[in-house]
Design an enzyme around this catalytic site. Sequence first.
Site, PDB file in Angstrom:
ATOM      1  N   GLU A 150      -3.597  20.195   1.237  1.00 39.15           N
ATOM      2  CA  GLU A 150      -4.285  21.443   1.532  1.00 39.15           C
ATOM      3  C   GLU A 150      -4.124  21.784   3.001  1.00 39.15           C
ATOM      4  O   GLU A 150      -3.873  22.933   3.361  1.00 39.15           O
ATOM      5  CB  GLU A 150      -5.772  21.318   1.190  1.00 39.15           C
ATOM      6  CG  GLU A 150      -6.056  21.601  -0.252  1.00 39.15           C
ATOM      7  CD  GLU A 150      -7.455  22.150  -0.441  1.00 39.15           C
ATOM      8  OE1 GLU A 150      -8.367  21.591   0.184  1.00 39.15           O
ATOM      9  OE2 GLU A 150      -7.627  23.120  -1.178  1.00 39.15           O
ATOM     10  N   PHE A 163     -11.749  22.232  -7.778  1.00 36.86           N
ATOM     11  CA  PHE A 163     -10.718  21.401  -8.364  1.00 36.86           C
ATOM     12  C   PHE A 163     -11.344  20.179  -9.036  1.00 36.86           C
ATOM     13  O   PHE A 163     -12.321  19.631  -8.554  1.00 36.86           O
ATOM     14  CB  PHE A 163      -9.794  20.945  -7.245  1.00 36.86           C
ATOM     15  CG  PHE A 163      -8.894  19.839  -7.638  1.00 36.86           C
ATOM     16  CD1 PHE A 163      -7.718  20.126  -8.301  1.00 36.86           C
ATOM     17  CD2 PHE A 163      -9.220  18.526  -7.363  1.00 36.86           C
ATOM     18  CE1 PHE A 163      -6.888  19.108  -8.678  1.00 36.86           C
ATOM     19  CE2 PHE A 163      -8.389  17.510  -7.752  1.00 36.86           C
ATOM     20  CZ  PHE A 163      -7.220  17.798  -8.406  1.00 36.86           C
ATOM     21  N   ASP A 194      -4.491   5.996  -4.431  1.00 37.31           N
ATOM     22  CA  ASP A 194      -4.179   7.372  -4.785  1.00 37.31           C
ATOM     23  C   ASP A 194      -4.299   7.643  -6.265  1.00 37.31           C
ATOM     24  O   ASP A 194      -4.372   6.740  -7.078  1.00 37.31           O
ATOM     25  CB  ASP A 194      -2.737   7.673  -4.366  1.00 37.31           C
ATOM     26  CG  ASP A 194      -2.689   8.144  -2.949  1.00 37.31           C
ATOM     27  OD1 ASP A 194      -3.752   8.550  -2.463  1.00 37.31           O
ATOM     28  OD2 ASP A 194      -1.609   8.083  -2.352  1.00 37.31           O
ATOM     29  N   LYS A 228      -7.141  -4.863  -5.260  1.00 35.14           N
ATOM     30  CA  LYS A 228      -5.869  -5.205  -4.618  1.00 35.14           C
ATOM     31  C   LYS A 228      -5.779  -6.709  -4.424  1.00 35.14           C
ATOM     32  O   LYS A 228      -4.780  -7.349  -4.747  1.00 35.14           O
ATOM     33  CB  LYS A 228      -5.747  -4.511  -3.263  1.00 35.14           C
ATOM     34  CG  LYS A 228      -5.496  -3.024  -3.357  1.00 35.14           C
ATOM     35  CD  LYS A 228      -5.258  -2.443  -1.977  1.00 35.14           C
ATOM     36  CE  LYS A 228      -4.940  -0.954  -2.075  1.00 35.14           C
ATOM     37  NZ  LYS A 228      -4.593  -0.351  -0.804  1.00 35.14           N
ATOM     38  N   ARG A 242       6.378  18.011  -3.752  1.00 35.83           N
ATOM     39  CA  ARG A 242       5.183  18.233  -4.580  1.00 35.83           C
ATOM     40  C   ARG A 242       4.936  19.726  -4.659  1.00 35.83           C
ATOM     41  O   ARG A 242       4.858  20.404  -3.646  1.00 35.83           O
ATOM     42  CB  ARG A 242       3.978  17.541  -3.967  1.00 35.83           C
ATOM     43  CG  ARG A 242       4.189  16.055  -4.018  1.00 35.83           C
ATOM     44  CD  ARG A 242       3.426  15.191  -3.092  1.00 35.83           C
ATOM     45  NE  ARG A 242       2.048  15.432  -2.797  1.00 35.83           N
ATOM     46  CZ  ARG A 242       1.166  14.434  -2.754  1.00 35.83           C
ATOM     47  NH1 ARG A 242       1.507  13.236  -3.103  1.00 35.83           N
ATOM     48  NH2 ARG A 242      -0.051  14.671  -2.376  1.00 35.83           N
ATOM     49  N   LYS A 300      -4.702  28.390  -7.284  1.00 34.51           N
ATOM     50  CA  LYS A 300      -3.514  27.561  -7.111  1.00 34.51           C
ATOM     51  C   LYS A 300      -3.684  26.300  -7.944  1.00 34.51           C
ATOM     52  O   LYS A 300      -4.815  25.819  -8.126  1.00 34.51           O
ATOM     53  CB  LYS A 300      -3.285  27.224  -5.637  1.00 34.51           C
ATOM     54  CG  LYS A 300      -4.357  26.358  -5.021  1.00 34.51           C
ATOM     55  CD  LYS A 300      -4.048  26.030  -3.584  1.00 34.51           C
ATOM     56  CE  LYS A 300      -5.104  25.070  -3.044  1.00 34.51           C
ATOM     57  NZ  LYS A 300      -5.099  24.927  -1.616  1.00 34.51           N
ATOM     58  N   ASP A 314       0.866  -1.160   0.000  1.00 29.46           N
ATOM     59  CA  ASP A 314       0.000   0.000   0.000  1.00 29.46           C
ATOM     60  C   ASP A 314       0.912   1.222   0.000  1.00 29.46           C
ATOM     61  O   ASP A 314       2.095   1.122   0.313  1.00 29.46           O
ATOM     62  CB  ASP A 314      -0.835  -0.068   1.280  1.00 29.46           C
ATOM     63  CG  ASP A 314      -1.735   1.118   1.422  1.00 29.46           C
ATOM     64  OD1 ASP A 314      -2.265   1.553   0.390  1.00 29.46           O
ATOM     65  OD2 ASP A 314      -1.908   1.598   2.546  1.00 29.46           O
ATOM     66  N   LYS A 315       0.396   2.365  -0.374  1.00 34.22           N
ATOM     67  CA  LYS A 315       1.242   3.547  -0.339  1.00 34.22           C
ATOM     68  C   LYS A 315       1.047   4.341   0.951  1.00 34.22           C
ATOM     69  O   LYS A 315       1.930   4.425   1.794  1.00 34.22           O
ATOM     70  CB  LYS A 315       0.966   4.452  -1.542  1.00 34.22           C
ATOM     71  CG  LYS A 315       1.950   5.607  -1.633  1.00 34.22           C
ATOM     72  CD  LYS A 315       1.481   6.703  -2.545  1.00 34.22           C
ATOM     73  CE  LYS A 315       0.447   7.602  -1.949  1.00 34.22           C
ATOM     74  NZ  LYS A 315       0.834   8.577  -1.003  1.00 34.22           N
ATOM     75  N   THR A 316      -0.166   4.885   1.068  1.00 34.10           N
ATOM     76  CA  THR A 316      -0.398   5.802   2.170  1.00 34.10           C
ATOM     77  C   THR A 316      -0.294   5.075   3.500  1.00 34.10           C
ATOM     78  O   THR A 316      -0.940   4.064   3.710  1.00 34.10           O
ATOM     79  CB  THR A 316      -1.791   6.428   2.034  1.00 34.10           C
ATOM     80  OG1 THR A 316      -1.975   6.765   0.679  1.00 34.10           O
ATOM     81  CG2 THR A 316      -1.922   7.625   2.911  1.00 34.10           C
TER      82      THR A 316
END
Lengths: 1205, 365
Positions: free
Chosen positions: A499, A540, A679, A796, A597, A563, A394-396
């Site tokens: 954010e 966004f 993500d 997954k 980032r 932004k 997993d990433k996060t």
Amino acid sequence: MSFFGLDCTRNREREVERKIRANDREYNSSFRYATNSIKTSKYNPFTFLPLNLFEQFQRIANAYFLFLLTLQVIPAISSLPWFTTVFPLVLVLTVTAAKDAIDDINRHRSDRQVNNRKVNVLINGKLISEKWMNVQVGDIIKLENNQFVTADLLLLSSSEPLHLIYIETAELDGETNLKVKQALTVTGDMGDNLEALAAFNGEVCCEPPNNRLDRFTGTLTFDTQKYSLDNERVLLRGCTLRNTDWCFGLVLFAGPETKLMQNCGKSTFKRTSIDRLMNVLVLFIFGLLALMCIILAVGNGIWEHQTGSKFNAFLPRKENIAFSAFLTFWSYIIILNTVVPISLYVSMEVIRLGNSYYINWDRNMYDARTDTPAEARTTTLNEELGQIKYIFSDKTGTLTQNIMTFNKCSINGKSYGDVIDHYSGQRVEITEELARVDFSFNRLADPKFLFYDHSLVEAVKLELPDVHAFFRLLALCHTVMAEEKKEGELVYQAQSPDEGALVTAARNFGFVFRSRSPETVTIEEMGIQRSYELLAILDFDNVRKRMSVIVRNPEGKLSLYCKGADTIIYERLHPSCNKLMKVTTEHLNEFAGEGLRTLVLAYKDLDEEYFSEWKQRHHESSVAMDEREEKLDKLYEEIEKDMMLIGATAIEDKLQDGVAQTIEQLAKAEIKIWVLTGDKQETAENIGYSCSLLREEMNDVFIVTSNSPEEVRQELRDARLKMCPDTEQDQFLIPEIILGNTPKVVQDENVNGDYGLVINGHSLAFALESNMELELLRTACMCKTVICCRVTPLQKAQVVELVKKYKKAVTLAIGDGANDVSMIKAAHIGVGISGQEGMQAVLSSDFSFAQFRFLQRLLLVHGRWSYLRMCKFLRYFFYKNFTFTFVHFWYAFFCGFSAQTVYDEGFITLYNLVYTALPVLGMSLFDQDVNDRWSLEIPQLYVPGQLSQYFSKRAFMMCALHSCYSSLVLFFVPYAATYDTARDDGRDGADYQSFALITQTCLTVTVCVQLGLDLSYWTVVNHLYVWGSLGMFFLLTFTMYTDGLFRLRPSSFAFVGTARNCLNQPNVWLTVALTALLCVLPVVAYRFFSSQIYPTINDKVRYKVCKMKEPAPRPRHTRLIRRSTRRSGYAFSHAQGYGDLVTSRRFLRRPALVSTGFTPTGRSPGFKPTGRSAGYSPVGREQNPKQKVEPTSLQMFRAVKDSSY
Amino acid sequence: MASSYNAKEEDGHLSGSAGLGGTAIRTRKPDNTAFKQQRLPAWQPILTAGTVLPAFFVIGLIFIPIGIGLFVTSNNIKEIEIEYTGTDMSSPCFNCSQNFSWNSTTPCKCVLSFTLDQPFESNVFMYYGLSNFYQNHRRYVKSRDDSQLNGDLNSLKDPSKECEPYRVNEKPIAPCGAIANSMFNDTLDLFYIDPNGTKNQIPLVKKGIAWWTDKHVKFRNPAGSNLTAVFIDTAKPVNWRKPVYELDTDSENNGFINEDFIVWMRTAALPTFRKLYRIIQKKNNMTPTLPRGNYTLEVTYNYPVRSFEGRKRMILSTISWMGGKNPFLGIAYITVGSICFFLGVVLLFIHHKYGNRNNSSDIPN
């Protein structure tokens, strides 16, 4: 629990419909519904013995030994007395039973803990605190905020308006967002009026207990009215009440009949590949056993026919030849049963348990910050850790800490964030010791925010207009919600951590975002509160890659703040910014090079007339029936142009410590790492680069993001052709024959160069279809790195299953959240990151630790050692048992195939239990070829494990051949040495008892020498075990052959005096020395030979270690230097923004200041990650006591949003 | 080389947190013991040229002399073997072997003559040898009652079931079982023929042929002053001519503790075996125990072996420190020693040619 469920359904006929009357225990008890006490334990003190024994004998090995035992009591067959089998069997059964008993006691304890939880029950008009176990169907109970739901309830009323309640269902389905349930108006109106509730006599008629979490049907009859009930009205056990002061509910299903419990208990049982290999080998061994016995039985028949019949005068025989051969078959089954050693399984369990403890004990896998040591939650999979080929991560929360920090920025062409040494002008590396910026001037500053460049805060204090504009933009242009429970204690709820980090940065630099309403944003600019009118949020999305707000400041000036990604913003800048753009671009490149980032900020002052005209058109478009989206987009494009550049921000998505090094190490060990993340593609790619999964120097990185199956297939195929042009031949499938069924296995294909693959969830969905999965697998497996983004938990698991299905490789999945549970369960090994928010992943994992970087130690050290030890153990174990057993086979040819044993019965009983048990156990618990430092220094040492080189069918055959040779030596050398010879006092020396003693001495010494040869790490314990076992052999042999024991039971200890008379003979010792040497000689020669001609990596490393005479390499301190020209230009994660919600007036459900005690856990500046639930377990497993997740307003928003659908 | 190792991994925690934790707070940090951290000091032997090759040579150098010693010793032992089964027509025992019956009362005698080319010095041991006799067959081995043989009165009256079918013959059999029943009962007498033709019987000692432990621990007569009285309620084994209490006149060698019986009861490991029968003791240092010359062996032929194609032998042998004549160990030691030496040379060559190259090569990174 299914066990229990069965138990109670058996008593009565199957329930077809459930009838409940509220507050009427008498009526309800007539149906004998299950009470709310749960029972996960299996035994009680009385049933333990019979039930446990029954279960144990269901295991094939135990049943086999029971069968042997029955054979042994038949006198005509019994070639060995009963105790040779009973002792080992009893030992095995006792050890297992003890383990089961401890497990069950723990379950009893946890059951008791869950059953004794207190809840308020309405009895006779009064609320009485009752234990959970005493709650019955039909009772009305009161739940309070953050309590676990006691049983499956019908929601009656709640403290919230509209009779709503909020629950978290993480325990049930792993979803962490809050869900809303609503009571019927007719019951909801009762509120907390106890009299009304006590008088409530509604009757519920509903479906019988089942395991469907998402469905419920039933009716409520009250006051002659009928109301239909659905899932919206039902609270399930296992949920947690959130954001709701109290609610009342009517118990529908209790205890084992709750949906949660009906869903439990299907935990999959994982086995290691060695286990599977063992199953095949055991079958083979059975075949071998049968073959040997048949040969010997036939031999017996022939012998009886030719010799035995003539020998009748001395040895009368009653049976005919065929029957005698038949009996001989079974007699030999008993004698040769040691080829299937019962102690093998027990020893394997002990070894695994021991190696699991090492994992628990390892200080290098202990995380001091969260005070969590590593934990082996499953103690049966250790050696599999040494064979991992694929890691799914997993990433996060796993690779990254899920913490965004505002690191650097560029304002009006000046870069801030680096600390410059005054004297040298060099950049100073940022460390803990460095003086951080003091934000004490700002009473609202977040104390956890760290910044080191003092020039920025000075710039703010100097009131440079650009710097102020920069932070004003950050404070205004976002969709963050602020919560201020106490004056000055601000907590931000951001939809994306980026954010949150930006708003928090602004807050600390004096531009504090304080609150918002649908029309206003209130910020405090350098201590002065100012309220901006919020006129529009241009939200966004993935295409726009930017967001803007249009605000009117207190002075009445209209501005647009924007932004977004650099490429996007740059296209929309006013030409006058060109010069600034160049400088900023340089800074952006610099930031991106460091893996940060970036976002570019711009603003534009608006004309009042133009804006009102635009607003009008905006309104029209937003109510337009057709092409609304397109029209709005066009409007946004129109207003977001000719903007003025302010600067850029750089945010660090903090990787966990040592992730990049770990990944590098694992890659060297030829482990392939696939990142499966929910993500966005850009985020995932970015992380891929920053943790060196994807590298600049890779030949190519393929990105598959198509929207149709054909395109996906084509892209995958193109990628493969590019990697390996002649890949299209169809021989990639090789059948693997395992026990009849022949699954196809995809071969590894050779690729020149490094490639990476990035595939998004949409394409993955197509690629995982059965007609394309091979395409995906082949392409993916040719790449060094695979990143799947935007994947669902189910996908997954599917990816893991795919690799498991077609690759003969061991997989490991690592994750931290509830969304990783499916993958953790699917993979061969599941690893959970503990010490984070949730316990879901940990609870379903096999191993858990706090930091991703511990993975390298788990695999490269513990896994490798466990595998090595297990393989050494198996090889040696088979060797010693086969050698032991085959001697009987050779002896059969000299004793008329009569099933006479070579050894003394006592020796047969004790050989596996006493004489050889501990040395091999010591080897399997302590052996290391090289120490942990070297294991980490040279990850290539891991590769043999992936190829199963240490124990395979081939290695097993070698073992068998080696034992065959040894047994020939062990039989024929004593045979020849004692043949027709005499002792040194002239008495004959070739009697059966002496021969037995000589052979067993030779055998014991030989297997000890062989063990000594295999043992590469002689600790004190090993010395003790090896020499102790040898000593024990002689001690026990002499003891068993003493006069005293003989007098006690002459028939059992008939070897009296043999040891004394035999072991004083010089030629006995010469024989022992000769056999031991002859058995070991070829092994030594072969090992030395192969280490010279084909040295393995192990040989080389060990040679090197030996030559260096240094315990370990000095650990090197390397700093990962990243040189990347990539630019992320991206800092929004996840989905569409909250713009809608902010302007829709729906979100202010509660006043800004909430009375409930809100304690920010404060993992990052002002930002709190969306809560993965605290580890509650309804079946009473360990809870995570540290964390009590409080509701976040974010979840409230979601909940409101959900409920409005 | 690898670039691993993070400074933090040294001890699994950040250096900064040391003060934070303090000693008062109990952490879940694992203990720092060598055992738990798998850092127990250990000896780590590996097979290198430096250890393996010298070992081979040293083993070779040790084994070959031992082997030569053993071989020479074995060759110096004098042994003569005389087969008297009588399967051959020309054999003096042919007649006896033909008309045999367990029940015949008249003993059949045959006389074999042989010549010793060399004198037998020191004590000479006289063995009888049987071939193709499965004393190691499971049913045979089991067929005895050690309690009975140890003088247990209960077992005397009620022998173990293992003795079937030689357990009860109207009265309980003592000693019971197939082993006892098939006891070797040939009588062998040895005569030296003087050069002048006189026949001198050589005195054969019949005590001291069994293990001390067997005679004094394992085998005991049932309690009682008079053996005949003790065994009164028992039957003799079916094949025996005399009951067990008439095996010898010497009370120290009668009943269960008769040494011939004890020797027979110690079953052989293999179907071809020899058992000590008598000892010819050395008279004095001047004359050899058995001088060179002609001898006759007088056999009272009782024991039938023809039915199972067995062979009977009489062996005279001297012994050495390593026991009786057996060249195997000597040859084996010489062979193994030579193999070791040879392997040492071969491996030295291999090591010289390949070893250095491979071991010094770097580990791929």
